[in-house]
Scaffold this motif. Structure first.
Motif, PDB file in Angstrom:
ATOM      1  N   PRO A  39       0.836  -1.207   0.000  1.00 21.05           N
ATOM      2  CA  PRO A  39       0.000   0.000   0.000  1.00 21.05           C
ATOM      3  C   PRO A  39       0.867   1.251   0.000  1.00 21.05           C
ATOM      4  O   PRO A  39       1.890   1.318   0.688  1.00 21.05           O
ATOM      5  CB  PRO A  39      -0.814  -0.130   1.290  1.00 21.05           C
ATOM      6  N   LYS A  48       4.240   2.626  -7.865  1.00 18.76           N
ATOM      7  CA  LYS A  48       3.943   1.439  -7.060  1.00 18.76           C
ATOM      8  C   LYS A  48       5.239   0.851  -6.512  1.00 18.76           C
ATOM      9  O   LYS A  48       6.308   1.004  -7.107  1.00 18.76           O
ATOM     10  CB  LYS A  48       3.220   0.379  -7.890  1.00 18.76           C
ATOM     11  N   ASP A  50       0.364   5.527  -0.067  1.00 14.31           N
ATOM     12  CA  ASP A  50      -0.452   6.739  -0.122  1.00 14.31           C
ATOM     13  C   ASP A  50       0.392   7.925   0.346  1.00 14.31           C
ATOM     14  O   ASP A  50       1.605   7.808   0.513  1.00 14.31           O
ATOM     15  CB  ASP A  50      -1.753   6.591   0.680  1.00 14.31           C
TER      16      ASP A  50
END
Length: 205
Positions: A24, A200, A26
């Motif tokens: 993940p 990513k 962010d």
């Protein structure tokens, strides 16, 4: 192995990430490193999913005590690593005129080196450090970059648009991290900019 090598081959996206776990990512995992004397908004923007970073050759370093060259870089935090196989993926764009600058790096190496990898642009080409040239004529077009760092095997593989364009040795070190943006190098243009999207981070299962 440079871009002209006969052993170049296409690798489908799914093959590059097969066996990897996407982590993940962010805004809490991202730090924008910029000249210390200006606000973030004067060197960085995030609009419609695109991180735009720019810097000038006469800018200050990213901290008042630093002696490094000017930079505006997106540093991925919280995923520093010292072992295993890690992969960076992103889509980059370098506008015409930006030259003499690192647009992606793996920070961390052993002894006198600061980095395990630098991907730079010089006069419209992407290169591994100063050489070899990875892809010519990169200005003003989006390209997809995948970098796979196998720490234990001490190898780094660079893929541009699904093509393996270079494989290099690692450079040791006890901690590594991915960064992208603009970090002034030798023979830098006065204005330097790169844009990144769909960033990513993967780790081998």
């Amino acid at each position: 192995m440079g871009a002209g090598a006969s052993s170049l081959h296409h690798v489908h996206y799914r093959n590059l990430t097969a066996g990897f776990i996407e982590l993940p990512l962010d805004h809490k995992d991202i730090e924008i490193q910029r000249p210390y004397d200006v606000p973030e908004s004067s060197r960085y923007s995030f609009v419609n999913g695109v991180h735009k970073m720019w810097v000038y050759s006469d800018d200050k370093p990213h901290s008042i005590n630093s002696r490094t060259n000017p930079r505006t870089e997106l540093a991925i935090k919280g995923y520093e690593y010292s072992s295993g196989v890690w992969q960076f993926e992103g889509e980059g764009f370098v506008p015409r005129g930006t030259s003499g600058v690192c647009v992606m790096q793996i920070f961390g190496a052993s002894h006198s080196r600061a980095t395990t990898l630098m991907i730079r642009t010089y006069k419209g080409s992407l290169s591994y450090y100063r050489s070899p040239v990875l892809v010519p004529n990169i200005w003003n077009r989006w390209f997809k970059l995948n970098v796979i760092h196998d720490v234990d095997a001490s190898t780094v593989k660079i893929y541009i648009d699904g093509v393996l364009v270079h494989e290099a040795a690692g450079h040791g070190g006890s901690s590594h991290a991915f960064k992208c943006g603009v970090y002034s190098q030798n023979d830098a243009s006065h204005y330097m900019e790169s844009r990144w999207k769909r960033i990513k981070v993967f780790k081998k299962e």
